[in-house]
Write a protein that holds these residues in place. Structure first.
Motif, PDB file in Angstrom:
ATOM      1  N   VAL A   1      39.865  36.452  18.489  1.00 15.56           N
ATOM      2  CA  VAL A   1      40.985  35.634  18.951  1.00 15.56           C
ATOM      3  C   VAL A   1      40.637  34.174  18.695  1.00 15.56           C
ATOM      4  CG1 VAL A   1      42.502  35.060  20.878  1.00 15.56           C
ATOM      5  CG2 VAL A   1      41.461  37.339  20.765  1.00 15.56           C
ATOM      6  N   GLU A   2      41.337  33.554  17.766  1.00 17.90           N
ATOM      7  CA  GLU A   2      41.082  32.152  17.407  1.00 17.90           C
ATOM      8  C   GLU A   2      39.593  31.909  17.115  1.00 17.90           C
ATOM      9  OE1 GLU A   2      42.762  29.566  20.375  1.00 17.90           O
ATOM     10  OE2 GLU A   2      44.742  29.660  19.419  1.00 17.90           O
ATOM     11  N   ASP A   3      39.033  32.716  16.275  1.00 16.05           N
ATOM     12  CA  ASP A   3      37.631  32.589  15.833  1.00 16.05           C
ATOM     13  C   ASP A   3      36.610  32.936  16.909  1.00 16.05           C
ATOM     14  OD1 ASP A   3      38.500  31.751  13.305  1.00 16.05           O
ATOM     15  OD2 ASP A   3      38.590  29.659  13.958  1.00 16.05           O
ATOM     16  N   TYR A   4      37.049  33.457  18.031  1.00 11.94           N
ATOM     17  CA  TYR A   4      36.138  33.898  19.078  1.00 11.94           C
ATOM     18  C   TYR A   4      36.167  35.429  19.159  1.00 11.94           C
ATOM     19  CZ  TYR A   4      36.229  29.100  20.947  1.00 11.94           C
ATOM     20  OH  TYR A   4      36.125  27.745  21.109  1.00 11.94           O
ATOM     21  N   ARG A   5      35.008  36.025  19.381  1.00 12.68           N
ATOM     22  CA  ARG A   5      34.963  37.443  19.725  1.00 12.68           C
ATOM     23  C   ARG A   5      35.346  37.564  21.188  1.00 12.68           C
ATOM     24  NH1 ARG A   5      31.137  40.638  22.158  1.00 12.68           N
ATOM     25  NH2 ARG A   5      31.210  42.868  21.657  1.00 12.68           N
ATOM     26  N   LEU A   6      36.342  38.396  21.489  1.00  6.09           N
ATOM     27  CA  LEU A   6      36.903  38.450  22.832  1.00  6.09           C
ATOM     28  C   LEU A   6      35.840  38.772  23.884  1.00  6.09           C
ATOM     29  CD1 LEU A   6      39.486  38.105  24.423  1.00  6.09           C
ATOM     30  CD2 LEU A   6      40.021  40.513  24.045  1.00  6.09           C
ATOM     31  N   GLY A   7      34.916  39.651  23.538  1.00 10.18           N
ATOM     32  CA  GLY A   7      33.881  40.008  24.499  1.00 10.18           C
ATOM     33  C   GLY A   7      32.957  38.854  24.859  1.00 10.18           C
ATOM     34  N   ASP A   8      32.932  37.789  24.011  1.00  5.75           N
ATOM     35  CA  ASP A   8      32.071  36.638  24.266  1.00  5.75           C
ATOM     36  C   ASP A   8      32.742  35.581  25.132  1.00  5.75           C
ATOM     37  OD1 ASP A   8      30.117  37.803  22.692  1.00  5.75           O
ATOM     38  OD2 ASP A   8      30.778  36.763  20.857  1.00  5.75           O
ATOM     39  N   ILE A   9      34.061  35.647  25.237  1.00  2.00           N
ATOM     40  CA  ILE A   9      34.774  34.603  25.984  1.00  2.00           C
ATOM     41  C   ILE A   9      35.582  35.165  27.148  1.00  2.00           C
ATOM     42  CG2 ILE A   9      34.945  33.095  23.972  1.00  2.00           C
ATOM     43  CD1 ILE A   9      37.922  34.057  23.752  1.00  2.00           C
ATOM     44  N   ALA A  10      35.370  36.427  27.458  1.00  4.23           N
ATOM     45  CA  ALA A  10      36.141  37.043  28.535  1.00  4.23           C
ATOM     46  C   ALA A  10      35.295  38.093  29.244  1.00  4.23           C
ATOM     47  CB  ALA A  10      37.415  37.686  27.988  1.00  4.23           C
ATOM     48  N   GLU A  11      35.620  38.294  30.497  1.00  5.65           N
ATOM     49  CA  GLU A  11      35.034  39.399  31.260  1.00  5.65           C
ATOM     50  C   GLU A  11      35.948  40.605  31.086  1.00  5.65           C
ATOM     51  OE1 GLU A  11      33.799  40.612  35.856  1.00  5.65           O
ATOM     52  OE2 GLU A  11      34.788  38.703  35.436  1.00  5.65           O
ATOM     53  N   ILE A  12      35.411  41.664  30.518  1.00  5.91           N
ATOM     54  CA  ILE A  12      36.197  42.869  30.257  1.00  5.91           C
ATOM     55  C   ILE A  12      35.700  43.968  31.192  1.00  5.91           C
ATOM     56  CG2 ILE A  12      36.856  44.580  28.524  1.00  5.91           C
ATOM     57  CD1 ILE A  12      36.444  42.417  26.410  1.00  5.91           C
ATOM     58  N   LYS A  13      36.574  44.458  32.049  1.00  3.00           N
ATOM     59  CA  LYS A  13      36.136  45.398  33.080  1.00  3.00           C
ATOM     60  C   LYS A  13      37.184  46.474  33.320  1.00  3.00           C
ATOM     61  CE  LYS A  13      37.788  42.188  36.651  1.00  3.00           C
ATOM     62  NZ  LYS A  13      37.392  41.383  37.834  1.00  3.00           N
ATOM     63  N   LYS A  14      36.763  47.512  34.026  1.00  2.01           N
ATOM     64  CA  LYS A  14      37.660  48.628  34.334  1.00  2.01           C
ATOM     65  C   LYS A  14      38.543  48.265  35.525  1.00  2.01           C
ATOM     66  CE  LYS A  14      36.107  52.874  34.217  1.00  2.01           C
ATOM     67  NZ  LYS A  14      35.464  54.174  34.568  1.00  2.01           N
ATOM     68  N   SER A  15      39.830  48.512  35.367  1.00  2.00           N
ATOM     69  CA  SER A  15      40.779  48.254  36.440  1.00  2.00           C
ATOM     70  C   SER A  15      40.731  49.370  37.476  1.00  2.00           C
ATOM     71  CB  SER A  15      42.193  48.146  35.861  1.00  2.00           C
ATOM     72  OG  SER A  15      43.164  48.143  36.890  1.00  2.00           O
ATOM     73  N   LYS A  16      41.140  49.037  38.687  1.00  2.00           N
ATOM     74  CA  LYS A  16      41.292  50.043  39.735  1.00  2.00           C
ATOM     75  C   LYS A  16      42.598  50.817  39.569  1.00  2.00           C
ATOM     76  CE  LYS A  16      37.561  48.691  41.894  1.00  2.00           C
ATOM     77  NZ  LYS A  16      36.340  49.535  41.921  1.00  2.00           N
ATOM     78  N   MET A  17      43.422  50.389  38.632  1.00  2.00           N
ATOM     79  CA  MET A  17      44.712  51.037  38.398  1.00  2.00           C
ATOM     80  C   MET A  17      44.639  51.891  37.137  1.00  2.00           C
ATOM     81  SD  MET A  17      48.458  49.263  37.781  1.00  2.00           S
ATOM     82  CE  MET A  17      48.356  48.337  39.292  1.00  2.00           C
ATOM     83  N   TYR A  18      44.586  53.189  37.291  1.00  2.00           N
ATOM     84  CA  TYR A  18      44.612  54.143  36.178  1.00  2.00           C
ATOM     85  C   TYR A  18      43.519  53.887  35.134  1.00  2.00           C
ATOM     86  CZ  TYR A  18      49.324  54.752  38.075  1.00  2.00           C
ATOM     87  OH  TYR A  18      50.387  54.948  38.908  1.00  2.00           O
TER      88      TYR A  18
END
Length: 302
Positions: A271-288
């Protein structure tokens, strides 16, 4: 910073509005066609909103800012059983959707009865995945005051609705909107519509304040741009059997794909030259077991 707007106009020449949005580098978040009318929920740079208004006037359409668009709101009731106002909770959720937000209804497992009501950590975590929570309570002031523990530790803004007039600061809520209660019918009367409009106005004020706070330390990338990138680069998003496969939030997006199966693929999206995993916290939701993407602010990479 992107501003969200809603354009409503005729089918004739509506493509000119779509072309303008594309030329300005904006995005069409949602498009609804109804007979001869088109409704577009759009996101454009704040400095370009005047150009959208001018074009809408030229096309004899209407356009207005929609602070609630690209947000996700939890409508929480002590229980969804019939003794706890399912009609009010349903009508609140449906009315808010008209203003561009995505609402999720949540009924607490042990919310019924002021003496035994509880909120679990899982329920609290689920509510806090949203941008705003609306607790739909009942008709008795004493009951509302004794149930304030249900929401006073929630880490996102909370609006409480009920029948009596109560100062919000006395129940540790961000806002309180009266005129709702245990109403065993649809909210269609004049006083009900006025209460719903006040609720929308209150929610818009709170969301606008959150957006101002985000401007003090902007996100590394916009959730809107992240949503578009995921739609283009994760093929299975197109096969999600849901009206909104990716839900935009103020600080991220909810992707309705199982976390365990897709979190690596989502992390690798650029995303805009950034790897999403490097600029965001990616986690499991409590919803489904959805995948939550919470984008980090610019200060986190300094």
């Amino acid at each position: 910073m992107y501003e969200t707007m809603t354009y409503t106009g005729g089918v004739h020449k509506h493509y000119e509005m779509e072309e303008l949005i594309e030329d300005l580098g904006g995005f069409i978040l949602q498009k609804n066609a109804s007979q001869l009318d088109i409704t577009l929920t759009i996101a454009v740079a704040a400095e370009d909103t005047g150009k959208i208004k001018d074009k809408a006037k030229e096309l004899l359409g209407d356009v207005e800012l929609s602070p609630l668009a690209s947000t996700e709101i939890a409508v929480v009731s002590p229980t969804l059983a019939r003794q706890h106002l399912p009609h009010a909770a349903c009508d609140i959720a449906e009315y808010l959707r008209r203003y561009g937000t995505k609402t999720n209804m949540i009924g607490l497992a042990r919310g019924a009865g002021k003496g035994i009501s509880q909120i679990s950590k899982r329920e609290k975590d689920l509510i806090e995945e949203h941008d705003l929570a609306i607790f739909s309570l009942g008709s008795f002031e004493d009951c509302i005051r004794k149930k304030k523990f249900l929401f006073e530790d929630i880490d996102i803004p909370v609006i409480v609705t009920g029948s009596p007039e109560i100062p919000a600061e006395e129940i540790n809520a961000n806002a309180y909107v009266a005129g709702f209660g245990r109403i065993p019918r649809r909210l269609k009367r004049g006083e009900n519509i006025r209460a719903l409009r006040k609720l929308v106005s209150t929610a818009e004020d709170i969301i606008s304040k959150q957006k101002e706070d985000l401007n003090d330390d902007p996100l590394i990338v916009s959730p809107v741009i992240t949503k578009i990138a995921l739609e283009r680069k994760v093929p299975d998003v197109a096969h999600i059997n849901s009206p909104m496969s990716i839900v935009s939030q103020l600080d991220g997006v909810r992707v309705k794909l199982p976390y365990d199966e897709y979190h690596d693929e989502i992390s690798d999206v650029m995303v805009e030259d950034y790897r999403l995993g490097d600029i965001a916290e990616i986690k499991k939701s409590k919803m489904y077991d959805h995948t939550l993407v919470k984008i980090l602010p610019e200060s986190s990479i300094l």
